[in-house]
Scaffold this active site. Structure first.
Site, PDB file in Angstrom:
ATOM      1  CB  CYS A  70     -11.635  14.550   6.279  1.00 13.71           C
ATOM      2  SG  CYS A  70     -11.109  14.545   4.510  1.00 13.71           S
ATOM      3  NE  ARG A 108     -10.359  11.357  11.123  1.00 13.99           N
ATOM      4  CZ  ARG A 108     -10.709  10.106  11.168  1.00 13.99           C
ATOM      5  NH1 ARG A 108     -10.296   9.191  12.002  1.00 13.99           N
ATOM      6  NH2 ARG A 108     -11.589   9.628  10.063  1.00 13.99           N
ATOM      7  CD1 TRP A 157      -4.533  12.931   3.519  1.00 13.17           C
ATOM      8  CD2 TRP A 157      -5.866  12.075   2.147  1.00 13.17           C
ATOM      9  NE1 TRP A 157      -3.700  12.065   2.254  1.00 13.17           N
ATOM     10  CE2 TRP A 157      -4.925  11.452   1.936  1.00 13.17           C
ATOM     11  CE3 TRP A 157      -7.165  11.530   1.487  1.00 13.17           C
ATOM     12  CZ2 TRP A 157      -4.668  10.504   0.596  1.00 13.17           C
ATOM     13  CZ3 TRP A 157      -7.133  10.476   0.309  1.00 13.17           C
ATOM     14  CH2 TRP A 157      -5.610   9.918   0.166  1.00 13.17           C
ATOM     15  CG  ASN A 212     -13.831  11.297   7.336  1.00 16.09           C
ATOM     16  OD1 ASN A 212     -13.230  11.123   6.300  1.00 16.09           O
ATOM     17  ND2 ASN A 212     -13.930  10.669   8.197  1.00 16.09           N
ATOM     18  N   GLY A 213     -15.268  11.139   3.862  1.00 15.45           N
ATOM     19  CA  GLY A 213     -15.770  10.244   3.094  1.00 15.45           C
ATOM     20  C   GLY A 213     -15.606  10.746   1.528  1.00 15.45           C
ATOM     21  CD  GLU A 215       6.114  -0.828  10.653  1.00 10.13           C
ATOM     22  OE1 GLU A 215       5.406  -1.314   9.452  1.00 10.13           O
ATOM     23  OE2 GLU A 215       5.833  -0.021  11.449  1.00 10.13           O
ATOM     24  CE  LYS A 223       6.186   3.513  10.564  1.00  7.10           C
ATOM     25  NZ  LYS A 223       5.264   2.428  10.650  1.00  7.10           N
ATOM     26  CD  GLU A 265       4.375   5.643   7.874  1.00 12.71           C
ATOM     27  OE1 GLU A 265       3.197   5.872   7.547  1.00 12.71           O
ATOM     28  OE2 GLU A 265       4.489   4.556   8.450  1.00 12.71           O
ATOM     29  CG  HIS A 299      16.549 -14.846  -6.248  1.00 10.84           C
ATOM     30  ND1 HIS A 299      16.987 -15.967  -6.830  1.00 10.84           N
ATOM     31  CD2 HIS A 299      16.733 -15.360  -4.672  1.00 10.84           C
ATOM     32  CE1 HIS A 299      17.247 -17.054  -6.086  1.00 10.84           C
ATOM     33  NE2 HIS A 299      17.068 -16.464  -4.811  1.00 10.84           N
ATOM     34  CE  LYS A 302      -2.190   6.959  14.371  1.00  8.72           C
ATOM     35  NZ  LYS A 302      -0.835   6.436  13.581  1.00  8.72           N
TER      36      LYS A 302
END
Ligand code: AGP
Length: 615
Positions: free
Chosen positions: A2, A29, A76, A102-103, A484, A488, A491, A507, A610
């Site tokens: 947020c 955010r 968010w 925010n939280g 990584e 990417k 997401e 395996h 983010k």
């Protein structure tokens, strides 16, 4: 998660326009709904809805709002679906008190019950809405605005960055923080701003007050007073922090997306990060050389940067470094964390709650523990819990996918490793110099690669997109690159593409391979190269379509491959060690173009934000 923004002026202005710009700069955010409330002549005017900021602006015309105070929010969702009634700001029963938050307020259910029993009427399913109602309750008891806010916050458990205004106190807004970041900027005597992140305030100032936990600020036009609301509310004098970010770095600057721009910014971000002072590196090196146990911890992309960094540092330190995902640090070290341990904590934002909690726990568990952190954000929470901090110089990263912050993290860890090599004299000076030269060349290698290769990656994506699945496989240090790369793609392109150890893929994952199944091998010519050739043969024998990422002069793996991506760097051990930096832009571009091929916005992936400030 947020984005919140607040502003207070001396007189009425077209303030909606400024608040809109503020949340636009924070949209990374959270982007499932947004809203703005404005105070004008004793009344609050609220506009909010679900959707992206531009869609809502087109409908509700935030920019036309006039007043002297504005609070704005881009969300968010945590508590309550991303629909209009749950978007912020939230108001009290009388529409006099407005809040953006925010939280998470963890004890909201019991507080809501209490407020319902007193007759309060709620409009949303959020945790946030209890805040304006609780303040309303205290004001009803005759307590002033500031003390009503303090009483309310003292009853709230959880995390918050919060901005509040009260229509009967039109000359101030109140901002408070516990665990969720808040910064404040002033244009002395005229206007005050606050926001949950730096890019929102870059058009106005580079000098910020960074609110600490349990601190509350009263913003008046161009003026601020700060108190710690947990103790006796005595005014605190805080130093201003200067942040050297250019405003252009937070703009798209002609690129279609921030992600692409930030990939192309990697060479310069790395060049800036190469200038980290020797003094800082020496201090880090000393702590690591003196430590008995060393852990490196982070989340997401920063965790993969840590995997690569651990390889590099271990090589010169001659001690094992244990990597642990930060959300698991406490579980894993509960019975074994020793006093003389060092924890390296890596975080782009410096605000990831799982990381902050992990290092807070470690500090409490063992007094003499040392926390060394690496972050991109001056004054971020992690810096407060660290004994030493190195600031990577990536500049603002707006795309939700970390790109330039990853490469600058690995480079910083590389510099620490080389500083240790120097101090321990583990190698002849010429060899250490050769490693330095290789690391210093990484910006040029990437620049060269980006000039030549963007287009061929687009073509590769056309090919790959015909397949439901594929892998990135690697050995040794390149496993970090493969992982990584897989992250990417997940997401930004919503593809379940896995980065995996080439050896371990036998395996289980090899069961997926059929004729034409693509496998991308990350293959610098390091000590694991020959074994990787063996792995490639195993996948080829089962019909795998081999794509390889290799150095310019590569022959063996290129000959075995159906498609080859060449990284323009020399084939020697000095450059191999830093291949996690120079090879990753290829995979970042792959993810970017794959997102476009799926019609997705790579800057705003589904369900993500983010900075992850909730558990
Ligand atoms: C990176 O592309 C992701 N968006 C995410 O994994 C991120 O790296 C993670 O949330 C950690 O963030 P931090 O570096 O700010 O702590």
């Amino acid at each position: 998660m947020c984005g919140i923004f607040g502003i207070i002026y001396l007189g009425n202005k077209q303030i909606g326009k400024i608040a809109l710009e503020g949340i636009r700069r924070l949209e990374y955010r959270g982007y499932d709904s947004c809203g703005i409330v404005v105070h004008k002549n004793g009344e609050l005017y609220l506009r909010k809805d679900s959707g992206k900021i531009q869609e809502i602006q087109d409908k509700l015309k935030f920019d036309e709002l006039i007043g002297n105070i504005a609070l704005a929010h881009t969300r968010w969702a945590t508590h309550g679906a991303p629909i209009k009634k749950n978007s912020h700001p939230h108001l009290d029963c009388k529409n006099e008190i407005a809040v953006v938050h925010n939280g998470i307020i963890e004890n909201f259910i019991s507080l809501k019950k209490e407020l319902l029993s007193k007759g309060h009427v709620f409009q949303s399913d959020t945790d946030t809405e209890i805040i304006p109602h609780l303040i309303e309750e205290y004001i009803k008891e005759g307590i002033d605005f500031k003390n009503s806010v303090i009483k309310t916050l003292k009853r709230c458990k959880g995390a918050y960055g919060i901005v509040i205004c009260y229509s009967k106190e039109p000359n101030s807004i109140i901002v408070a923080r516990k665990e969720s970041p808040i910064i404040i900027g002033l244009d002395k005597g005229k206007v005050s701003y606050c926001a949950s992140d730096i890019p929102a305030l870059l058009p106005y100032t580079r000098d910020f007050y960074i609110l600490g936990d349990n601190e509350l600020a009263i913003l008046r036009p161009g003026d601020v007073s700060i108190v710690n609301f947990k103790n006796e509310p005595i005014e605190i004098t805080k130093p201003l922090k200067h942040i050297d970010w250019s405003i252009d770095a937070a703009e798209k600057g002609g690129y279609e997306h921030f992600m692409l721009k930030e990939i192309f910014e990697e060479p310069n971000a790395l060049r800036r990060t190469l200038k980290i002072s020797e003094n800082e590196l020496k201090m880090f090196a000393k702590e690591l050389m003196d430590a008995e146990n060393i852990y490196i911890t982070a989340a997401g992309t920063s965790y993969y940067a840590s995997l690569a960094g651990k390889y590099i540092i271990t090589k010169f330190l001659g001690k094992y470094i244990q990597e642990i995902e930060c959300s698991e640090l406490e579980n894993q070290l509960l019975d074994s964390l020793k006093n003389n341990s060092v924890i390296i904590a890596v975080s782009q934002s410096g605000e990831t709650i799982d990381l902050i909690e992990a290092i807070r726990w470690a500090r409490k568990a063992q007094k003499n523990i040392k926390i060394l952190s690496l972050t991109n954000v001056v004054g971020s929470s992690i810096t407060r819990y660290s004994d030493l901090t190195i600031i990577t110089q990536a500049g603002p990263e707006i795309g939700v996918a970390a790109t330039k912050t990853y490469t600058t993290q690995v480079l910083s860890l590389g510099l620490i490793g080389l500083q240790i090599a120097r101090e321990r004299n583990v190698l002849p000076k010429e060899e250490i110099d050769s490693y330095y030269d290789a690391l210093k060349s990484s910006p040029d290698i990437i620049e060269d690669f980006l000039k030549k290769t963007n287009h061929s990656i687009e073509k590769l994506v056309d090919n790959l997109e015909k397949n439901a699945n594929y892998f990135f496989l690697a050995r040794g240090i390149s496993i970090a690159t493969a992982k990584e790369g897989g992250l990417k793609l997940k997401e930004v392109a919503c593809r379940f593409i896995e980065g995996y150890s080439a050896a371990n893929a036998k395996h289980g994952p090899i069961a997926l391979v059929r004729e034409g199944f693509p496998i991308i091998f990350i293959a610098p010519p390091d000590e694991s190269y020959e074994r990787l050739v063996g792995n490639i043969m195993e996948f080829k024998a089962r019909g795998g379509h081999i794509i390889s990422v290799v150095v310019e002069s590569d022959e063996i793996i290129s000959d075995l491959s159906d498609t080859v991506i060449r990284i323009p760097q020399p084939a020697n051990k000095y450059y191999n060690l830093f291949s996690p930096i120079t090879f990753i832009p290829a995979l970042q571009l792959l993810a970017y173009h794959s997102a476009l091929a799926h019609g997705l916005d790579p800057d705003q992936p589904l369900n993500l934000a983010k900075t992850v400030t909730v558990h």
